[in-house]
Design an enzyme around this catalytic site. Structure first.
Site, PDB file in Angstrom:
ATOM      1  N   ASN A   1       4.023  -3.215  12.708  1.00 29.26           N
ATOM      2  CA  ASN A   1       2.732  -3.479  12.055  1.00 29.26           C
ATOM      3  C   ASN A   1       1.649  -3.275  13.106  1.00 29.26           C
ATOM      4  OD1 ASN A   1       0.465  -4.497  10.835  1.00 29.26           O
ATOM      5  ND2 ASN A   1       1.197  -6.606  10.678  1.00 29.26           N
ATOM      6  N   TRP A   2       0.926  -2.167  12.961  1.00 27.11           N
ATOM      7  CA  TRP A   2      -0.077  -1.827  13.983  1.00 27.11           C
ATOM      8  C   TRP A   2      -1.358  -2.651  13.853  1.00 27.11           C
ATOM      9  CZ3 TRP A   2      -0.109   4.299  14.281  1.00 27.11           C
ATOM     10  CH2 TRP A   2       1.162   4.728  14.693  1.00 27.11           C
ATOM     11  N   LYS A   3      -1.483  -3.384  12.756  1.00 26.52           N
ATOM     12  CA  LYS A   3      -2.704  -4.164  12.495  1.00 26.52           C
ATOM     13  C   LYS A   3      -3.934  -3.257  12.633  1.00 26.52           C
ATOM     14  CE  LYS A   3      -0.161  -8.267  13.674  1.00 26.52           C
ATOM     15  NZ  LYS A   3      -0.125  -9.632  14.153  1.00 26.52           N
TER      16      LYS A   3
ATOM     17  N   HIS B   1       0.604 -10.989   4.437  1.00 24.48           N
ATOM     18  CA  HIS B   1       0.626 -11.308   5.875  1.00 24.48           C
ATOM     19  C   HIS B   1      -0.251 -12.532   6.142  1.00 24.48           C
ATOM     20  CE1 HIS B   1       0.119 -10.945  10.203  1.00 24.48           C
ATOM     21  NE2 HIS B   1       1.200 -10.194  10.194  1.00 24.48           N
TER      22      HIS B   1
ATOM     23  N   GLU C   1      -2.304 -13.144   8.359  1.00 21.90           N
ATOM     24  CA  GLU C   1      -3.698 -12.830   8.711  1.00 21.90           C
ATOM     25  C   GLU C   1      -4.535 -12.572   7.455  1.00 21.90           C
ATOM     26  OE1 GLU C   1      -2.734  -9.778  11.541  1.00 21.90           O
ATOM     27  OE2 GLU C   1      -1.969 -11.308  12.909  1.00 21.90           O
TER      28      GLU C   1
ATOM     29  N   GLU D   1       7.510 -14.993   9.113  1.00 21.69           N
ATOM     30  CA  GLU D   1       6.645 -14.934  10.292  1.00 21.69           C
ATOM     31  C   GLU D   1       5.969 -16.284  10.490  1.00 21.69           C
ATOM     32  OE1 GLU D   1       5.488 -10.609  11.248  1.00 21.69           O
ATOM     33  OE2 GLU D   1       3.968 -11.422   9.941  1.00 21.69           O
TER      34      GLU D   1
ATOM     35  N   GLY E   1       1.475 -13.317  17.776  1.00 24.08           N
ATOM     36  CA  GLY E   1       0.516 -12.961  18.811  1.00 24.08           C
ATOM     37  C   GLY E   1       0.330 -14.014  19.885  1.00 24.08           C
TER      38      GLY E   1
ATOM     39  N   SER F   1       5.965 -12.491  17.900  1.00 24.62           N
ATOM     40  CA  SER F   1       6.244 -12.292  19.327  1.00 24.62           C
ATOM     41  C   SER F   1       7.641 -11.736  19.600  1.00 24.62           C
ATOM     42  CB  SER F   1       6.015 -13.593  20.107  1.00 24.62           C
ATOM     43  OG  SER F   1       4.654 -13.995  20.007  1.00 24.62           O
TER      44      SER F   1
ATOM     45  N   GLY G   1       4.486  -6.817  15.841  1.00 25.53           N
ATOM     46  CA  GLY G   1       3.062  -6.541  16.011  1.00 25.53           C
ATOM     47  C   GLY G   1       2.823  -5.900  17.377  1.00 25.53           C
ATOM     48  N   GLY G   2       2.374  -6.705  18.311  1.00 25.98           N
ATOM     49  CA  GLY G   2       1.962  -6.211  19.633  1.00 25.98           C
ATOM     50  C   GLY G   2       2.936  -5.240  20.290  1.00 25.98           C
TER      51      GLY G   2
HETATM   52  P1  13P Z   1       3.225 -10.105  17.128  1.00 20.66           P
HETATM   53  O1  13P Z   1       4.543  -9.334  17.261  1.00 20.66           O
HETATM   54  O2  13P Z   1       2.113  -9.478  17.888  1.00 20.66           O
HETATM   55  O3  13P Z   1       3.423 -11.555  17.409  1.00 20.66           O
HETATM   56  O4  13P Z   1       2.801  -9.984  15.588  1.00 20.66           O
HETATM   57  C1  13P Z   1       3.704 -10.284  14.607  1.00 20.66           C
HETATM   58  C2  13P Z   1       3.156  -9.868  13.302  1.00 20.66           C
HETATM   59  O5  13P Z   1       2.193 -10.452  12.810  1.00 20.66           O
HETATM   60  C3  13P Z   1       3.776  -8.723  12.624  1.00 20.66           C
HETATM   61  O6  13P Z   1       3.352  -8.605  11.313  1.00 20.66           O
END
Ligand code: 13P
Length: 251
Positions: free
Chosen positions: A9-11, A95, A97, A167, A173, A213, A234-235
């Site tokens: 997930n590149w956000k 998600h 977010e 999640e 994050g 993470s 994510g990251g």
């Molecule tokens: P991180 O891997 O950066 O913690 O993000 C997880 C995430 O929200 C994937 O959708």
């Protein structure tokens, strides 16, 4: 029995040029991987370009969100139907977010899940508790509400057409990953919960990803757990080296 499924997930990261470089870097490193399903979820603006690059590579494409209507006067929104134009197969729905910053609630998420499945897209349906909720021992209740309200009225006739992503909000994050025991405990709970409504056979075939993470250093122990079938990253998905090491978690 359940094929591992790792999604990036590149956000809201990566301009078009950055996206091209990132996909090229990932492709180069994972071209021999056959036994893991790989999904990239760029932002809307990069879908067309990424779609072209991954064509015929086995890597699949997902979007990060969409509207629940096919069309209409919804300025700034994207129809699930339009995602099909890019060869998208997956869409991240619910998600944390989106729940946290854009006010998405279970009822809205339910409408989105129904819409995307109606268009033949496969949702990656995200759920997770906050740190407060975990500390107050509400984790299972919160997750139960999110799952049952989110999937209300959905028949789940084909268990492969939905991916559930656990999640925990406190792990996203933050660099703090759920321990493998914490994650497995929740994944098992979720699978049992799915089996109550949709039957054991279906529940045993639904893939449940862990997200929060995930890094090359912790993916192997997470994937060893019997109810963890993949990761939503994510990251660490923004770097070809770390994302490819996560995909090659078997070593
Ligand atoms: P991180 O891997 O950066 O913690 O993000 C997880 C995430 O929200 C994937 O959708």
């Amino acid at each position: 029995m359940r094929k591992p499924i790792i999604a990036g997930n590149w956000k809201m990261y990566n301009s078009l040029e950055e996206a091209k470089l990132l996909v090229a870097g990932i492709l180069e490193k994972v071209k021999d991987v056959k036994d893991v399903q790989i999904i990239l979820c760029p932002s809307f603006t990069a879908l067309a370009v990424v779609s072209e690059i991954v064509k015929n590579t086995g890597i699949e494409l997902g979007a990060q969100n969409c509207h629940y209507q096919e069309k209409g006067a919804f300025t700034g929104e994207v129809s699930p139907k339009f995602l099909l134009d890019f060869g998208c197969k997956y869409v991240i729905i619910g998600h944390s977010e989106r729940r946290q910053y854009f006010g998405e609630d279970d009822a809205l998420i339910n409408r989105k899940l129904k819409a995307v499945m109606g268009f033949g897209l496969f949702p990656i349906f995200c759920i997770g508790e906050t740190l407060d909720q975990r500390n107050q021992k509400q984790t299972f209740d919160v997750l139960k509400g999110q799952v049952l309200k989110g999937l209300e009225g959905i028949s789940l006739s084909d268990p492969l057409k939905m991916v559930l992503a656990y999640e925990p909000v406190w792990a996203i994050g933050t660099g703090v990953t759920a321990t493998k025991e914490q994650a497995q405990e929740v994944h098992k709970y979720l699978r049992d919960l799915l089996s109550e409504t949709w039957g054991r056979e279906t529940a045993d075939r639904v893939r449940i990803q862990y997200g929060g993470s995930v890094k090359p250093e912790n993916i192997a122990e997470l994937m060893e757990q019997p109810d963890i079938d993949g990761a939503l990253v994510g990251g660490a998905s923004l770097d070809p080296e770390s994302f490819s090491r996560i995909i090659k978690f078997k070593g």
